[in-house]
Design a protein around this motif. Structure first.
Motif, PDB file in Angstrom:
ATOM      1  N   SER A 175       8.029  -3.987   1.124  1.00  0.00           N
ATOM      2  CA  SER A 175       7.667  -5.368   0.789  1.00  0.00           C
ATOM      3  C   SER A 175       6.655  -5.943   1.767  1.00  0.00           C
ATOM      4  CB  SER A 175       8.922  -6.252   0.776  1.00  0.00           C
ATOM      5  OG  SER A 175       9.862  -5.782  -0.157  1.00  0.00           O
ATOM      6  N   GLY A 176       6.381  -5.220   2.843  1.00  0.00           N
ATOM      7  CA  GLY A 176       5.422  -5.696   3.838  1.00  0.00           C
ATOM      8  C   GLY A 176       6.056  -6.174   5.124  1.00  0.00           C
ATOM      9  N   ARG A 203       5.437 -10.378  -1.247  1.00  0.00           N
ATOM     10  CA  ARG A 203       4.638  -9.214  -0.836  1.00  0.00           C
ATOM     11  C   ARG A 203       3.145  -9.515  -0.977  1.00  0.00           C
ATOM     12  NH1 ARG A 203       3.534  -3.661  -3.624  1.00  0.00           N
ATOM     13  NH2 ARG A 203       3.693  -2.158  -1.906  1.00  0.00           N
ATOM     14  N   ASN A 204       2.781 -10.211  -2.026  1.00  0.00           N
ATOM     15  CA  ASN A 204       1.388 -10.572  -2.234  1.00  0.00           C
ATOM     16  C   ASN A 204       0.885 -11.518  -1.134  1.00  0.00           C
ATOM     17  OD1 ASN A 204      -1.091 -10.715  -3.879  1.00  0.00           O
ATOM     18  ND2 ASN A 204      -0.463 -12.831  -4.241  1.00  0.00           N
ATOM     19  N   SER A 221       0.479  -9.576   2.191  1.00  0.00           N
ATOM     20  CA  SER A 221      -0.689  -8.681   2.175  1.00  0.00           C
ATOM     21  C   SER A 221      -1.983  -9.395   2.567  1.00  0.00           C
ATOM     22  CB  SER A 221      -0.839  -8.050   0.791  1.00  0.00           C
ATOM     23  OG  SER A 221      -1.238  -9.019  -0.172  1.00  0.00           O
ATOM     24  N   LYS A 222      -1.999 -10.719   2.502  1.00  0.00           N
ATOM     25  CA  LYS A 222      -3.187 -11.475   2.915  1.00  0.00           C
ATOM     26  C   LYS A 222      -3.339 -11.524   4.436  1.00  0.00           C
ATOM     27  CE  LYS A 222      -2.946 -14.665  -1.061  1.00  0.00           C
ATOM     28  NZ  LYS A 222      -2.836 -16.092  -1.451  1.00  0.00           N
ATOM     29  N   GLN A 281      -1.437  -9.104   6.752  1.00  0.00           N
ATOM     30  CA  GLN A 281      -1.231  -7.835   7.436  1.00  0.00           C
ATOM     31  C   GLN A 281      -1.091  -6.728   6.407  1.00  0.00           C
ATOM     32  OE1 GLN A 281       2.262  -9.108   9.644  1.00  0.00           O
ATOM     33  NE2 GLN A 281       3.589  -7.800   8.436  1.00  0.00           N
ATOM     34  N   GLU A 282      -1.257  -5.515   6.886  1.00  0.00           N
ATOM     35  CA  GLU A 282      -1.236  -4.365   5.986  1.00  0.00           C
ATOM     36  C   GLU A 282       0.159  -4.168   5.397  1.00  0.00           C
ATOM     37  OE1 GLU A 282      -2.259   0.442   6.085  1.00  0.00           O
ATOM     38  OE2 GLU A 282      -2.728  -0.845   7.808  1.00  0.00           O
ATOM     39  N   VAL A 283       0.182  -3.913   4.103  1.00  0.00           N
ATOM     40  CA  VAL A 283       1.430  -3.623   3.392  1.00  0.00           C
ATOM     41  C   VAL A 283       1.433  -2.146   3.019  1.00  0.00           C
ATOM     42  CG1 VAL A 283       2.713  -4.080   1.263  1.00  0.00           C
ATOM     43  CG2 VAL A 283       1.703  -5.978   2.516  1.00  0.00           C
TER      44      VAL A 283
END
Length: 559
Positions: A72-73, A258-259, A262-263, A265-267
């Motif tokens: 999920s990040g 999760r979206n 992702s803005k 840090q790397e998922v």
């Protein structure tokens, strides 16, 4: 394996953390106050974490839940260590099976998640007595969680800034949902509200822990309780409207979070595992095994404790579950006469019987009176249920049982026999039993055991036990205490049954119910492929935390 006597809990936690960090001298974690940030191995670092409680998830499912959190990040997992889960008796420790803290830490490492460890001793967490062991209450005058009376918050924060004028922004408990109480509405928090708040915090450079990311289940008797005007026990489900559901499935809330993550840090690449297979089964008809009183010799093999006045659970070292209080009427009661417990002295719920016939229910803060009739010498039985100790508040010395002698009319009842009941032992080792025909109840009413066996002909999957028409009680699957049901009150109508609890094709599964009040005309149950968590007479409760805010039993054996 029996619990072992080990060193004190704090030193034991320190030892296991040392074992898990053999290369600690090559790594570093620094609070860089000059730049309001953390440094991990010398590099600026921000954690995006989620809460998961290993004590609410079967051990065989730990890896699955942690993997989904990483995908999920998230880069960290936050969890408590409940004192009462690991020290069931003074000086006796248990870190085996589902209590294997080292194993959980290893699983987190495999999932590439850092750990934020919150060892207590008090944790709240809507857990039985907030994680404090109930044996503390064997000292009846003990004061729990007393506080310093200095409550000038301006003065406190001014003092804090004298020592810490700068530092990274942190929200340790950003709520993704909320808990449920029996009889209240099911709590939810909308996806837009949760994602909006998270994005604002991440834009500020804050580190965030989402409470909960996966809620899990209050199996057995482990749920806690609150007191907000009246006693409010927590439901068996701790789904929490979290991004990962009680059954471990990704929800739309997870994908939206999760979206957002992702803005910033790397998922990890790749899709999340799909929802687990769910199973439909039934309806199944349960048979009556007998009323609880018929099994009293097995439920309390050492016999009763005698006392002029009733004694508490804690005084008799009955940590959880049920205790039976018995006395006899000293004169004939010709007219319906009120039975009551003064000073709200019933903790928490009582099932009243005269000569084995169910008369009604008394309940803490709620139902104060049952009207009785009976002959001289009639047997009065009061089965008291501990519904979970208060998990929040100062000095929450939540003793259980009859804290005051009951009064019948104007007469204080004395000369009690108390039977601490070992119901889980009966279910695991003694059923099925063949009762004498004379002991078989003719009209099932009041605390009674029901059970049946069933095969699973297809593939085994996760499922949700549905008990339409049943009232309130406890349920076991293959000897495992699944938790409390309270169909009549809600909101929770189904109990989560993890797949590892069930035997595959070729073996019979056993379900046992202790129904405390009344059974439906057709004593049937079903296994559904979806949970029902919000069936009340009221609308769903929407948790109203502002998106702009930045502030905040029995052993499990699925090893």
């Amino acid at each position: 394996m029996a619990p072992e006597k080990l060193p004190r809990l704090p030193s034991l936690l320190l030892s296991l953390l040392t074992l898990l960090l053999p290369q600690a001298d090559t790594r570093s974690f620094v609070v860089d106050r000059d730049h309001d940030r953390f440094l991990l191995d010398g590099v600026p670092f921000r954690y995006v974490s989620g809460s998961l409680h290993y004590f609410r998830v079967p051990r065989v499912l730990w890896a699955d839940r942690l993997l989904k959190m990483r995908l999920s990040g998230l880069n960290a997992v936050q969890f408590y260590v409940p004192w009462n889960y690991h020290e069931p008796q003074p000086g006796v420790y248990n870190f085996n099976g589902s209590r294997d803290l080292i194993a959980f830490l290893h699983e987190a490492a495999i999932a590439k998640l850092l750990v934020i460890l919150r060892p207590g001793p008090y944790i709240c967490a809507e857990w039985e007595m907030g994680g404090l062991p109930s044996w503390l209450l064997r000292k009846p005058k003990i004061h729990l969680r007393t506080s310093d009376p200095a409550d000038n918050m301006t003065k406190i924060f001014t003092l804090l800034r004298q020592y810490e004028p700068h530092g990274p922004l942190v929200n340790s408990e950003y709520y993704t949902g909320w808990l449920d109480y029996w009889g209240h509405n099911h709590s939810t928090r909308s996806v837009p509200a949760v994602t909006k708040g998270l994005e604002k915090m991440l834009k500020l450079g804050a580190s965030v822990n989402m409470y909960m990311f996966h809620g899990g289940t209050n199996f057995g008797y482990w749920n806690g309780a609150d007191e907000k005007g009246r006693f409010l026990p927590i439901t068996t489900s701790y789904d929490y409207d979290a991004p990962i559901s009680e059954a471990g499935d990704p929800t739309p809330k997870l994908f939206a979070l999760r979206n957002i993550i992702s803005k910033f840090q790397e998922v990890p690449l790749g899709p999340l595992p799909p929802p687990s297979r769910k199973m439909l089964l039934g309806p199944l008809t349960l048979r009556l095994d007998g009323d609880l009183l018929a099994f009293l010799d097995i439920l309390c093999p050492r016999g009763p404790i005698h006392s002029i006045l009733p004694m508490t659970f804690e005084a008799l070292k009955q940590d959880r579950g049920f205790m039976l209080y018995r006395t006899h009427l000293i004169h004939t009661i010709f007219e319906p006469t009120p039975l009551w417990v003064p000073n709200n002295g019933l903790h928490d719920r009582a099932y009243v019987m005269v000569d084995g016939v169910f008369q009604g229910v008394l309940e803490r803060n709620m139902r104060h009176t049952v009207f009785l009739m009976g002959n001289l010498g009639a047997r009065l039985d009061i089965l008291v249920e501990n519904m979970g100790r208060l998990s929040f508040g100062s000095n929450s010395s939540d003793f259980k049982g009859l804290l005051e002698p009951p009064i019948l009319g104007q007469t204080m009842l004395i000369k009690w026999m108390m039977f601490p009941l070992k119901i889980d032992n009966l279910v695991k080792w003694w059923f099925p039993l063949q009762l004498p025909k004379s002991a078989q109840p003719q009209a099932p009413s009041g605390p009674s055991f029901y059970s049946t066996t069933f095969p699973i002909l297809g593939s085994v999957g996760d499922t949700f036990l549905y008990l339409p028409g049943w009232t309130k009680g406890q349920v076991w699957i293959n000897g495992f205490n699944l938790g409390r049901y309270w169909t009549k009150r809600g909101p929770q109508q189904t109990l989560y049954v993890p797949r590892p609890l069930l035997f595959p094709r070729g073996m019979l599964n056993k379900i046992t119910l202790l129904e405390l009040e009344n059974v439906p005309s057709q004593p049937q149950i079903q296994f559904l492929d979806k949970p029902i968590l919000n069936s009340t007479l009221h609308k769903t409760y929407i948790y109203s935390l502002s998106a702009d805010s930045l502030s905040a039993s029995e052993p499990m054996r699925l090893s």
